[in-house]
Structures are given as C-alpha cells and as structure tokens.
Design a protein around this motif. Structure first.
Motif: not given
Lengths: 386, 318, 273
Positions: A104, A106, A108, A110-113, A157, A172, C163, C165-166, C169, C172-173, C184, C188, C267, C271
């Motif tokens: 999937m 996502f 957002s 959902a990349l692992f920061p 980021h 994905a 989040d 969804t992390l 994800a 999912d992987l 993960v 975090l 950062t 940027d």
C-alpha cells in the motif's frame, strides 16, 4: 490469444479487448458481497467487484463514501463484517497484513522518519530475508526508476513533497506485490506536480504490469489514471465503467452530478421507441429528443442530463429546431480557455453552458440580459431514470 | 435512546478493536507485555494502600513492627478474633490539630499556586512573544533549575533569607530597614519556596497555551477597538485558560502534600499535613496514626484531585 | 503597545531574577574563604577540597548515583511497556485499572508513597522473609515504582501523537508485531524514552522523602545526608556540592540546546536547497 484473434474484427486484432470485456475472464481481485459495519454505520454495504490483472482501477467517491475502508480491507487493516476478498484466487480471510501479497502507498506516505530513503525502500525486502547484495541492487534499481538514485542517503524530512511521494511508491513496489493499493496517491501534491506525476504513475504501472487499485476523491485524477472507475457513494458502488463511459453515459443522477457538471431537466416520457425517446419537460419548456432507447413505463418521470460543454449558444434561432430552448444570460464568467454562461429559462430553471474561446473576442460577443438560444444534438444528452 | 447510543458506542469500540485483531494471534505475548508492569504496579503501588488501611485500624504497640495484630487466631481452640481499632480515626476528628493541618495545607497550596501563576504569566508570555534562539534560551533558563536538585534549591533560599543572609544585608545596606527581617522559618518563606520550586510547572503549560495563540487575534481585537489591557483580559487570558488550569493543577498537587519546603523554610507553627504525617511516623513512631492520617489525606485530598484530572482529560479528548 | 511590552520585559526580567538570584549567590559563596556565609573572606577552593574529603557525602553520592541509574533503567523498561500497552493495545479487560495505577503515582504525595511502601516491605518481610531488612534494594524498588509512572505517561503521549500509519506501513511491508515494535515503534519513541530516563534519573537522585521512609540504617542517600546537614546549620561544603551539580546540569542542558539548534539549522539549510 489465438482464439480472440479469430473472433475480433481485423481492425481490432492488434488491440486486444480489455479483460473486463472478455466473457469468462478470470478476475485477479474478487470482492464478494463485502460489508463493513462500524457500529450502526455501514461504511461498506454489500459490495461485489471484479478487478482484472494489470488494471489501474480507481475507486472514486467523496469523503465517507467507504472507499478508504474498502482499500483498508484489501490491505488487511480492517476485517470485513461479512463477505469475501479473493486475491489471485486465494481467500484473504485471516491473512494478516504482513502476509498479504499486497502493498500500500499511504496517503500521508508514512515514510519512516528515522530511516534513510534507501532504508525505507529496503524495509520490505529485509523483512523477507532477501540477501544483502540483492537488496542493494534492487533498491538502486527502484530508486533509479523513480528518479531518486542520488538521494538514497537523505532522510525523508529532507525531501520535497514530490520526492517523498516517489519514495513511498518505490517502497511499496519493491516487494513486487501482485496488487498495489494507493490511497490518494497525488493528494498532497500541488496541481502542476500532480499532472506530471499522473503520467509517471501510468508509465510505471504499465512497465511493471502490477495491478493498481487507487482511491481518490479527485475526478480528474480518476479520469486520467484509470482503466476503469468505480464511483462510490454511501458504501455502495454506483457505477463501474471506463472513464469515458462514466462521463458520457452516467447511470444515475448521482454519477452525472459527481463527475463534471451537468444540467438536468425533469420531464415525462411521451414516446419511447427502441432507438429514441421523447420527453416533455416543463423545466425546459419544450419536448426533448434523445437518440437512445430506455425501457421504462409510459409517463415515467425521468431526467435528461446534458453537459454544459455540449450545449451551443447562439443569438439567432438555429435552423434545426430540435432540443432548442430560449433564455436570458444572467451571468458570464471569463475563465481564459473558456467562458461559462448562466442562462435563465422562462421556467425559472438555470442552465450552465461553457464555450471554448476560439478567438480572443469570443467573450465579448455576449453580454448580460442577452436573449439567447441554447441547443444540442440528440446524441449529446442522456436519460437518467434513477 | 441513550441505551441505543451506548450500544452504538460499544459497537464502535468493538469495531476499533477489530482493527487490532493482528495481535489476537499472539495473545500470550500481549498478556506478558501488559502483565509485567501491571504486576509491578499492583504489588508496589496498589497493595501498599491496603496495608496502610489495615495498619490504620490497629493500635500502636511497643513491638517490632510497632503495631498490634488485627487478626488473632488459635486453630487448636478454633478461635479467631478480629480487633478493629477506629480510635485513630476518631482521634483525627476530635483533635483540632489534624483538621487545622489539613485546612492549612490547602490554604498554603491554594495561595502559593496563585502566586506562582502571577510570577509565571509574564515569563511565559515573554517566551511566547520572543522568537528563534531567544525563545530557546529563555525556555532553557526556565527548565534548567528544574533539573538541578530540588533540595539544594530550597537550601539556596535558606541561605538567601536567613537573618544574616543576602537579602537582609542588601536591605540594610541601602537603608530600607534598620534591623534584619525575620523571613526564614515563616509562612512567607514557605510561599517563596513553593513558588520557586514549582515555577517551571506553571510556566511550561502557560507557554504552550500562549504559543498556540494566533497573533492576529490581538490585532483583530485592537482593530475592533479594544485597548491593550482590554485585549489582554478579553482575548489573551481566555485563550490561555487551558494552560492556566493545567499549570494550577500541576502546582497545587505537589504543594498540598509538601514536606521538605515547610520542614526547611517553615516555622514551627507552619502546619502542613505532609509534615504532620512525617512527624507522626519518625518522631512519635506511631505507625497506625500515621497510616490513618495518610488514608484521610488520600480520601480528602488525593481522590478529588484524581477525579478532577480525569474529567479534565476527558474534556481535552472531546 | 510600547508601554505594555516594557511592563512585560520588567516583570519577566524580575521573574528570571527570582529564579537565578539564589542560585548565583550559592555559587559565589561556594568560593568564599570564610565559614560565615555572609562574610566575604576572599576567593578560595577550600570547600571543594573539604567536600571531596568528606567520605560521608562522597559515599552517599555514589550510592545515590547507583540507585538512580538502576531505578531509571528499570523504570524505562517497565514504563515503556505500560505506555505501549495503554496506547496501542486497544480496549482490554483491566485497562482502566492499569491506567489508574499508572497515573496515580503522579498525584500521590511523597509522604504517602513512602509510608505505604515501607509498611508493605515490613509486612512482606513478616510474611515471606523478603525483602530482608531495608536498604538499597527497597529504595530501588520504590524509585522504580514512581519513576515508572512518569516514563509511561511520556511514552504514552508520544505514541498518541505518533502517526499510526507508520506502524501500518511497516506491517504492510511484512513486519510482524514483534519486529514492528523494535524496528519502527521503538526508534520513533526513542526521544521520549531518553527524556523519560533522564527525568527518572533526576527524580531518583533528588528524592528525599520516599528514600527516608524505605531506607535502612547505613544506607543514607545524598539527599538524606544533605537534609540532615542543612537542618543542623552552616554547611559551606554543601554550597560547593550544589555548585558542582548545577554545573553538570547546565552543561547538559546547554549541550542539548546546542544540539537541537544545530539540527534545526541543518534542516533549514537542506530545505533551502
């Protein structure tokens, strides 16, 4: 292959019929009477849907239409209240997200920061226990494909929105899933980038031959991307068709209204023949002719739908008097490539007409309170019975 | 109506739970992960209160441990006796000393919370209005003392406020006073100590509430005709209210059961319940009485605070 | 507007003066030659050398550091588990109770916690013979218990703001729940765990009341020694000790701020590219 070549006309022999038009083709993803309840709320209501190999299928709908819930059930994050989901013939019931041949992307991303771009992409392969050298090679390949080969060491980021989107896609795709689910894949990008990325996404999909299921609320995105669109509303799929057919032959007021804009005239069927219908519409103030048949009871109340761009606007009465109505221009909006007119009919009904600006002075030809004629061809409109 | 609403909520919760059904397979793993901290807290946090409650119903005795047995039995003679002593509780209510101590704790905690708010507000506001590295510096300066020893910070004030301390020396030198003020070992010193110790607890929630505030709101208020002072009371203060409440709760809670500050900075007549409990235990060695004081403190002071905090938490979630 | 910001500057300035004046006077007088704190006898490091010769203080400090290190580590393990269970396990039987046990120590007056733990230890010793006597072990248990709550709350709020969804994800992987946590979730919430450990370490190092209840003879922690010295009166070597502790903390905080700012500018630079 040889069979289909024999039956299709010679002009079609190079382009095979799409799978969903072939009788008895085996669907790749089969959704059977799937329902999902959240308490009293039916998020997904008895949906059945077949999606075929190499399709790019779009689930299109507003928020709360159930499209995301359906997608999450395919990924395994939600369990259907009832019904079955089969991927490549295998029932997915009880199969955990990490065991499914599905990946999937996502909304957002959902990349692992805490992981670099390359490590994000490699994540899935590492879980599979793929050899290190192969992981390295496949990650490089994949990053090359999404044109991020030089950014592997960056952290998420430190990337722009478009770059993040491509990392998410690469991550994905790297496990070579049979089915890729994309949740609003372009939603977070600005307009220009979105247009570019749409075509990139199609190219990648064709190159890899993966089946895509995309969830989106953006009709333009769905129209550009999809081989077929499933329009969803309140937990059900209202219409499933190719983009062209969804736009030109909507099967309901909802679809006609949801995709593009449309004028609708309510009226009563006065003549119903196999290849044409006549509808007496008080709103239009005339009898409307449509050159396709409908099967309905006599005197049934129906809606005639006509897209704004299919209406012509003139000051002189056209020679052919079919589907011609009169009105007064109430508002003109000049939008550059086209002009939008709001015309008020004698019945009080408001009609929206768009005209491309062929010449620079196009917009000046009409002004407020001009009396104008609106007319369209018999094959431009559609009769909607529901 | 409310019934169906309730069941709808239950269903939704059940649906939400289904989302996590991936953990059902490893149920024993879940049980271990949840069980270890639960066992620890149950044994070392919850059970002790039962023990305290039990001992509060015994009598002080000259023994090891220094309290009487609640239960007495002799199996051969089929004899069991339960001896419950309510005397400790009765004494708590008879002797004004304890009631005064409870009330005085609340009074000192309330007043010092208010003073803390007064001192903290300008600091929090100044931090919120500053930007970039200044903000980081100002914030760090507020947090820094919090990481240093609390005991030593209280000690610093002892040195500062004592009869021949710096404050008195300074005031004598510039001639405001003729003889040193007695500041140490007074309620005044206790207030100072509490404000000083718990200032960061007030500044941080205030700052985070003020920081969220949109600067254009003040401009809008002024544009609509309110003077700076009016805008402060009409816009800034109401918007900072969640921070004010959070900060006050955070300061009041430790202040009301405080022992060290009244013990070091307060006078002999500075009554605070934490200190009473301490003295009951360490000086009088009356364990049952100390237990009774603790139980009453728990019921009268701690439980209401927990209920307030819970309702606050729910309010934030909505 | 001008007058108002001047008012703000003055009041905020007084606030900071209030915060730092006692600390600075403490530092300055730690270098005072004279034993009388207010009489300035010239600069001297006398109290520092006396501090390092004071075996009672040094031993207490070492004991406190040991207890703080062990308690903070235990509290981080148990508190992370509790925080994770509360924010990621969905509803389960007894969740309300666990959640209550986790937050209650935060509002519990220290005198009550100390008394109740001591009475528990005494009762347990009577019943099972363990823990035999009171000392380092009982202090560690007590400190772990109340620090655990702080860690759990920090971890829980970090997880709540993270989040989800992390984690989806990762699943999912192909990551199973166990590896999901270590690959993960744990990385975090690492910042929350580190600040939880530092907070626990500080709280344990600083605790006087609970340690006084549950410690045994000959097991005086640093705060207990300081408390008894301070109560007795003039103690210039405590000034020296305080100065050293402030120095360590200040270096730590300045380092953390510097690190934060360096990351921020890094950062920003990226940027801009």
């Amino acid at each position: 292959m040889s069979f289909s070549e024999q039956i299709v006309p010679s002009s079609m022999s190079t382009e095979q019929l799409p799978l969903w038009k072939q009788e008895g083709a085996e669907p790749f993803l089969r959704i059977e009477n799937v329902t999902k309840n959240f308490g009293d709320f039916k998020a997904v209501d008895n949906i059945s849907l077949d999606i075929y190999k190499k399709e790019l299928f779009c689930l299109l709908g507003g928020s709360g239409s159930g499209k995301s819930t359906l997608l999450r059930m395919l990924a395994g994050f939600e369990t259907p209240t009832s019904g079955r989901i089969l991927i490549d013939g295998v029932d997915m019931a009880g199969i955990q997200p990490w065991e499914r041949p599905v990946n999937m992307m996502f909304q957002s991303y959902a990349l692992f920061p805490h992981l670099s771009v390359a490590d994000n992409v490699a994540f899935g392969l590492k879980r599979e226990g793929v050899a290190k050298a192969e992981i390295k090679q496949r990650v490089e390949e994949m990053l090359g494909m999404v044109q991020l080969g030089h950014l592997g060491k960056r952290k998420p980021h430190q990337l722009s929105g478009g770059q993040r989107q491509r990392v998410a896609l690469a991550r994905a795709l790297i496990k070579r899933p049979k089915l890729l689910l994309l949740d609003e894949p372009l939603g977070a990008l600005d307009k220009k980038l979105r247009e570019e990325t749409q075509f990139e996404l199609i190219n990648i999909q064709e190159e890899l031959g993966v089946t895509f299921v995309v969830v989106t609320h953006d009709q333009e995105e769905a129209m550009t991307l999809a081989t077929r669109i499933g329009v969803m509303n309140q937990g059900i799929i209202v219409q499933t068709d190719e983009p062209h057919d969804v736009y030109e032959y909507p099967n309901s007021k909802f679809v006609a209204d949801f995709i593009g804009s449309v004028n609708m005239f309510e009226g009563k069927v006065i003549q119903d023949e196999p290849d044409s219908v006549q509808i007496d519409s008080k709103e239009a103030g005339t009898t409307l002719f449509v050159n396709h048949g409908i099967s309905c009871a006599p005197d049934q109340i129906v809606n005639v739908a006509i897209r704004p761009e299919k209406i012509r606007i003139t000051k002189k009465e056209p020679e052919k008097g079919v589907n011609c109505i009169q009105g007064i221009i109430e508002e003109i909006a000049y939008m550059g490539s086209l002009s939008v007119f709001r015309v008020r009919l004698a019945s009080g009904k408001e009609v929206r007409v768009t005209q491309p600006n062929f010449t620079r002075s196009m917009g000046d030809r009409y002004t407020w309170n001009d009396a104008v004629f609106l007319h369209w061809d018999e094959d431009s409109s559609v009769v909607l019975t529901s | 109506m409310s019934m169906s609403l309730g069941s709808a909520v239950m269903d939704r919760m059940a649906a939400k739970l289904q989302k996590y059904n991936f953990v059902k397979k490893v149920n024993w793993g879940r049980a271990v992960v949840a069980g270890i901290p639960a066992f620890w807290l149950g044994l070392f946090f919850f059970v002790p209160f039962l023990v305290v409650f039990k001992i509060s119903l015994t009598e002080a005795a000259i023994a090891i441990p220094p309290y009487s047995e609640l239960l007495d039995w002799d199996l051969e003679e089929a004899y069991i006796s339960i001896k419950i002593n309510l005397g400790n509780y009765l004494f708590l209510f008879e002797d004004d000393f304890y009631l005064d101590a409870y009330l005085s704790s609340v009074k000192i905690a309330v007043l010092s919370t208010f003073f803390t708010l007064l001192v903290a507000f300008p600091i929090a506001y100044a931090i919120a209005k500053s930007d970039g590295s200044t903000r980081v510096l100002l914030l760090a300066l507020v947090i820094l003392p919090f990481w240093t020893s609390f005991l030593l910070r209280v000690y610093a004030w002892m040195e500062f406020l004592k009869k021949n301390g710096i404050v008195n020396e300074f005031l004598l030198t510039i001639g405001i006073i003729d003889e040193p003020l007695i500041m140490l070992q007074t309620d005044f010193a206790v207030y100072i100590g509490i404000v000083y110790t718990y200032l960061p607890f007030m500044v941080l929630p205030l700052y985070s509430a003020l920081e969220k505030m949109d600067g254009t709101l003040l401009e809008a208020a002024q544009d609509l005709g309110s003077k700076p002072t009016q805008s402060f009371f009409l816009v800034t203060l109401p918007l900072a209210m969640p921070g004010v409440i959070a900060g006050c709760v955070l300061v009041f809670i430790p202040a009301v059961g405080e022992f060290v500050i009244p013990a070091l900075l307060g006078g002999a007549d500075t009554l605070m319940i934490g200190r009473v409990l301490w003295d009951e235990f360490f000086l009088n060695r009356d364990w049952p009485m100390a237990s009774a004081v603790a139980i009453v403190m728990l019921v009268v002071l701690v439980l209401p605070i927990m209920l307030i905090r819970n309702s606050q938490g729910k309010g934030e979630a909505v | 507007m001008q007058t108002k910001s001047r008012f703000l500057t003055v009041t905020a300035g007084l606030g900071y003066l209030f915060l730092y004046a006692p600390i600075f006077s403490l530092i300055i007088y730690s270098f005072n030659k004279s034993k009388l704190v207010t009489v300035w006898g010239g600069w001297s490091l006398k109290w520092y050398s006396e501090l390092f010769e004071n075996e009672q203080i040094i031993n207490a400090a070492l004991l406190s550091l040991k207890i703080a290190f062990i308690s903070a580590t235990l509290a981080v393990v148990l508190g992370t588990m509790a925080g994770f269970v509360l924010s990621r396990f969905g509803p389960f039987k007894g969740k309300m109770i666990l959640s209550g046990w986790v937050t209650a120590p935060l509002v519990m007056p220290e005198v009550i916690t100390g008394l109740s733990l001591l009475l528990l230890f005494v009762a347990m010793e009577g019943l099972f013979g363990w823990p035999s006597g009171r000392g380092t072990l009982t202090i560690i248990i007590a400190h772990t218990t109340f620090c655990l709550a702080y860690v759990a709350v920090i971890v829980q709020s970090r997880l709540a703001s993270m989040d989800e969804t992390l984690e989806e994800a990762a699943m999912d992987l192909g990551a199973k729940p166990g590896s999901l946590f270590f690959l993960v979730t744990l990385p975090l919430i690492m910042p929350a765990i580190i600040s939880g450990w530092l907070l626990s370490f500080t709280l344990s190092l600083d605790d006087l009341v609970i340690a006084s209840f549950v410690s045994g003879p000959g097991n005086s922690t640093l705060p207990m020694v300081i408390f008894s010295k301070v109560r007795l009166g003039v103690t210039p070597e405590v000034n020296a000790l305080a100065t050293l502790m402030i120095l360590v903390v200040a270096i730590g905080v300045i380092g953390a701020v510097y690190q934060m700012r360096r990351q921020a500018t890094l950062t920003v630079k990226l940027d801009d590219k």
